[in-house]
Design an enzyme around this catalytic site. Structure first.
Site, PDB file in Angstrom:
ATOM      1  N   THR A  39      20.043  50.820  50.395  1.00  0.00           N
ATOM      2  CA  THR A  39      19.933  49.966  49.560  1.00  0.00           C
ATOM      3  C   THR A  39      18.614  49.497  48.784  1.00  0.00           C
ATOM      4  O   THR A  39      17.733  49.424  49.415  1.00  0.00           O
ATOM      5  CB  THR A  39      20.592  48.656  50.210  1.00  0.00           C
ATOM      6  OG1 THR A  39      22.029  48.924  50.454  1.00  0.00           O
ATOM      7  CG2 THR A  39      20.502  47.430  49.513  1.00  0.00           C
TER       8      THR A  39
ATOM      9  N   LYS B 152      27.636  47.264  46.820  1.00  0.00           N
ATOM     10  CA  LYS B 152      26.724  46.281  47.815  1.00  0.00           C
ATOM     11  C   LYS B 152      26.549  44.870  47.161  1.00  0.00           C
ATOM     12  O   LYS B 152      25.913  43.976  47.650  1.00  0.00           O
ATOM     13  CB  LYS B 152      25.563  46.869  48.502  1.00  0.00           C
ATOM     14  CG  LYS B 152      25.654  48.325  48.742  1.00  0.00           C
ATOM     15  CD  LYS B 152      24.280  49.063  48.985  1.00  0.00           C
ATOM     16  CE  LYS B 152      24.358  50.437  49.261  1.00  0.00           C
ATOM     17  NZ  LYS B 152      23.203  51.011  49.036  1.00  0.00           N
TER      18      LYS B 152
ATOM     19  N   GLY C  22      24.801  39.978  47.345  1.00  0.00           N
ATOM     20  CA  GLY C  22      24.198  41.355  47.591  1.00  0.00           C
ATOM     21  C   GLY C  22      23.594  41.600  49.099  1.00  0.00           C
ATOM     22  O   GLY C  22      23.017  40.590  49.581  1.00  0.00           O
TER      23      GLY C  22
ATOM     24  N   SER D 115      15.252  48.748  51.075  1.00  0.00           N
ATOM     25  CA  SER D 115      14.186  49.702  51.412  1.00  0.00           C
ATOM     26  C   SER D 115      13.568  49.805  50.034  1.00  0.00           C
ATOM     27  O   SER D 115      12.343  50.362  49.988  1.00  0.00           O
ATOM     28  CB  SER D 115      14.677  51.006  51.907  1.00  0.00           C
ATOM     29  OG  SER D 115      15.750  51.490  50.845  1.00  0.00           O
TER      30      SER D 115
END
Length: 184
Positions: free
Chosen positions: A13, A45, A57, A136
């Site tokens: 994500t 997401k 999210g 990330s």
């Protein structure tokens, strides 16, 4: 249950939310990885909550995020859509509840007026800037968004799309299969 050292690390994500003009845009990539394998390309997401007036999210463990979405939606109902109050109350529960405090995820939420990041350690953070990102590839997307907001005439959606594409080109845990939601 907490992740054990022997469990594969699940990374997934990048979620970006930004405000420009009268628009609030939240974008999330669709990639889910487990260890070094891509497990899914088109995960969703980013969600609309509370009569489509709130965007949310997540980054982190998927099952944990779904639990948090449900709990957050309940808090939004309880506090009549008051984003800040619902976020604070969810964070209190998340931090103190024996089951919830084991959840491994971050939430980013937005209304037309407010952007907040929520964590399991009790943090409810309203960023100073009109953009924030988690996950990330979050720092890549955030840097791109800040530059585009400051130095281009692109609209909010275009900035989100381009920022997410830049993040996807730099972060191996982020792809360019995007889900984008807007509030105006």
């Amino acid at each position: 249950m907490a992740r054990r050292e022997t469990d594969p690390e699940i990374r997934s994500t990048t979620i970006l939310v930004l405000r420009k003009g009268d628009r609030v845009v939240m974008a999330g990539d669709g990639q889910v990885t487990m260890g070094s394998a891509v497990m899914k390309h088109g995960a969703r997401k980013v969600r609309r909550l509370h009569n489509d007036a709130i965007l949310a999210g997540f980054a982190g463990a998927t099952a944990d995020a779904f639990t948090l979405f449900d709990k957050f939606e309940a808090k939004l109902q309880q506090f009549n859509g008051n984003l800040t109050r619902a976020a604070v109350e969810l964070s209190k529960d998340w931090r103190t509840d024996r089951v919830l405090r084991r959840l491994e995820a971050l939430l980013v939420t937005a209304s037309r007026d407010t952007i907040l990041v929520l964590s399991g350690s009790g943090d409810v953070i309203e960023p100073d800037e009109p953009a924030i990102a988690i996950g990330s590839g979050g720092n890549f997307a955030l840097a791109a968004a800040r530059a585009l907001i400051a130095h281009t005439d692109l609209d909010a959606r275009s900035i989100a799309e381009e920022s997410m594409r830049i993040a996807a080109s730099l972060c191996v845990y982020t792809n360019d299969t995007l889900v984008i939601e807007e509030l105006s």
